[in-house]
Every structure is written in structure tokens, then in C-alpha cells.
Design an enzyme around this catalytic site. Sequence first.
Site, PDB file in Angstrom:
ATOM      1  N   GLU A  85      -2.853   6.589   6.759  1.00  0.00           N
ATOM      2  CA  GLU A  85      -2.172   7.213   7.909  1.00  0.00           C
ATOM      3  C   GLU A  85      -2.801   6.786   9.242  1.00  0.00           C
ATOM      4  O   GLU A  85      -2.900   7.564  10.184  1.00  0.00           O
ATOM      5  CB  GLU A  85      -2.174   8.748   7.812  1.00  0.00           C
ATOM      6  CG  GLU A  85      -1.657   9.314   6.517  1.00  0.00           C
ATOM      7  CD  GLU A  85      -0.145   9.151   6.358  1.00  0.00           C
ATOM      8  OE1 GLU A  85       0.457   8.382   7.119  1.00  0.00           O
ATOM      9  OE2 GLU A  85       0.409   9.792   5.461  1.00  0.00           O
ATOM     10  N   TRP A 145       0.814  -1.220   0.000  1.00  0.00           N
ATOM     11  CA  TRP A 145       0.000   0.000   0.000  1.00  0.00           C
ATOM     12  C   TRP A 145       0.850   1.274   0.000  1.00  0.00           C
ATOM     13  O   TRP A 145       0.550   2.248   0.691  1.00  0.00           O
ATOM     14  CB  TRP A 145      -0.953   0.024   1.206  1.00  0.00           C
ATOM     15  CG  TRP A 145      -1.733  -1.232   1.389  1.00  0.00           C
ATOM     16  CD1 TRP A 145      -1.571  -2.161   2.379  1.00  0.00           C
ATOM     17  CD2 TRP A 145      -2.770  -1.729   0.545  1.00  0.00           C
ATOM     18  NE1 TRP A 145      -2.453  -3.194   2.209  1.00  0.00           N
ATOM     19  CE2 TRP A 145      -3.201  -2.959   1.077  1.00  0.00           C
ATOM     20  CE3 TRP A 145      -3.391  -1.248  -0.615  1.00  0.00           C
ATOM     21  CZ2 TRP A 145      -4.207  -3.718   0.497  1.00  0.00           C
ATOM     22  CZ3 TRP A 145      -4.395  -2.001  -1.208  1.00  0.00           C
ATOM     23  CH2 TRP A 145      -4.788  -3.220  -0.644  1.00  0.00           C
TER      24      TRP A 145
END
Length: 384
Positions: A364, A158
Site C-alpha cells: 500500500e 504483486w
Amino acid sequence: MAVERMLRTPEAEQLLELTRELVDKELAPRAARDEEEGVFPRDLFRTLGAAGLLGLPYGEEHGGGGQPYEVYLQVVEELARGWLAVGLGVSVHTLSCYPLAAFGTDAQRAEHLPAMLGGDRLGAYCLSEASSGSDAAALTTRAGRDGDGYTVNGAKAWITHGGEADHYTLFARTGGPGADGISCFHVPAGVPGLSASAPERKMGMNSSTTAGVLFDGVRLGADARIGEEGKGFGIALASLDSGRLGIAACAVGVAQAALDTALAYSRERHQFGSAIGDFQGVGFMLADMATMIAASRELYLAAARRRDAGRDFTEQAAMAKLMATDTAMRVTTDAVQVLGGYGYTRDFPVERHMREAKVLQIVEGTNQVQRLVISRHLARRSRA
């Protein structure tokens, strides 16, 4: 829609005006077509670098802009308003520069930062793995000692800009299990053994390449390590606190773009002899959207001011990321509703904004992780 903000200096105002001009002339006109075709806008990152917008929160002595984080985040918001792939790309690039800027040696900063901050190099941040997403301390990519350097083996997942980046900020295991066994490295693209897998096929953000990054016997010198051996996890967490504010700013930008479209449509679309925005059901929806956006913006700016003042902002960054990305998801969904059937078509950008908003609740650190961070801070204060 122009949004009024508290700005510190005329220079900051000029930066925002420059950003808005670039967004309206360079980013927004290309976004829909390039997203449809999956074009990675590398040229736009060079344009932003030439304009001085890729290194805003870093020191001028290394080619940065020397701007407060509060100003930098407003620039990111404006970029995301025009095209999330670019706004998020700037946030990720800034995140990839942080470990070197904050924890690197003077020699490392002098060697690498000018090109990284000037737009010649685009960065990626290699922390996540297929089996250690939210549990980042469980990563398995290993950087084993090899003479006076390291040999890296493993795979990251990712990774934004995977296969497109010019450098990778890598977190790899140099010791035993757990957080204390992780170190941070600066890895230039093109070193033997470094490769990227095929890009992921995603719901949105097709112009932002996301791919696995593979390390097969990658040889690094000792000068590639950033900070002390075994201290990389602390560097990662410090980086993510700042990165979460970048995601919050991106989310506000996407939400603002969706509201702008919905508001304009509500004045142009007439039913039963009136603009649909004059009907309470639509007007109140728009009012809620505007209120949530304004609150989210103030939350990320308040967290940025704490960071600029040198105060702890971990909890505030988690709150800003949580609220702003949840707001973006709701606002973009409501914008589709305001446009009705047209909102569900690609003739208007709100369906794209809705697809883009979803990923902001994941990257995040998922919003469930943000709630965990916040709740732990609450519990710690309660025990104290």
C-alpha cells in the site's frame, strides 16, 4: 491481551467480541500450521462474510454493516492479531470494494455489492505492475476501446489474492501517458483471457497468495468501467488512503500479538531466581513496545475519525501507516530478542510475526512513499 478502546455503540462492542471469539477459536489455532503449508484460508473468508465482517464500512442497503471506519479498523486489528493473512485479506477485499461503492452507478452497486460484501465473492486490487510500483501513474496495462466496450492487455504484479479472487478491481490505461489516461474497471474472475501466474515465494504470509494477474485480450463491456473514463487514478488514490489505514490496523494487530507472547514468556521464564520480566533490561523493552503500540493505535483511530467526519485524511493515513508498520517491525524484532533462542524457532509465533511485519512496510505504498506524502503536505502548508 484485551485492549480497551473508545467504542461508539453497543453494536460495535458486540462486533469486536464476535471478532475476538472467531480469532481465538477459528483463526489463531490454524495460523502456524497453515502458514507452514501455504494453505489459502478461503473457508475463513466465507465464515467472516457469514458473520457480517466483510462489508462493515459499507451501506446496509447493499448488504454492508453500516459501521464507521473507526470500528471496522478495530475489527481488522483483531483479525491480524490472530492471523495476518486473514486480517490483511479483509483489508484488501475492502479496498477492492471501495471504487464500486464510492464511484459506481446505482445499477453497478445493486448488481455487484451484495455478493461482494456478503462473503460470496473475495476481491483483489490490481494497480501495481512490475515496472510501476510506487510510480503507479506509469502503468502500461491498456484497456483499448473495442466497439461499445474495451479489450484489456497487460500484466499486474504483486496482487494479493491473485488467482484466488472472485473479482478484480483493475486500473488500466484508456488514454495517453500520465495519470489522466487511467480508468478503473470491475472484472469478474473467469472471463476469457484472465489468468494468474505462479504465486510468489515469499519471506512470510505464505497463506496469503500473491501472484501476477495477466490480461490477454480480456473483453469488457462498457458497464464494467467504474466512474468516468480517464478518472481512474483519482479513484486509486482515494482507495489507497483508506487502504493504508487498513494496513496500519494490521500492523498494530501483529505488534500486539508479538507483545502478548513476549509478555507471557517474560513472566514464565526465570533466570537467576527471578522472572526475566523483572529485570530492567527486559521490562523497559516491554514498556517501549507497549507504548509504541498504543501510540500507533491512537494514530490510526484518529485518522479514521477524520475519515468518518468527511474530512481530508490523506496525510494522517500516511502517518498512521508509517508509524504503525515501523512499530510492528521494531516490536516483533524485540519480541524475538525477549524470547532469546526460542524466539528464533518456529515453536513460538514471534519469528513468524517478525517475517510478516516486514511486508507491511512495503505494501500500500512503501514507507518511503509515506514520508514523501507527509513531507509534501508539510511543504504545501508552509507555502500557504
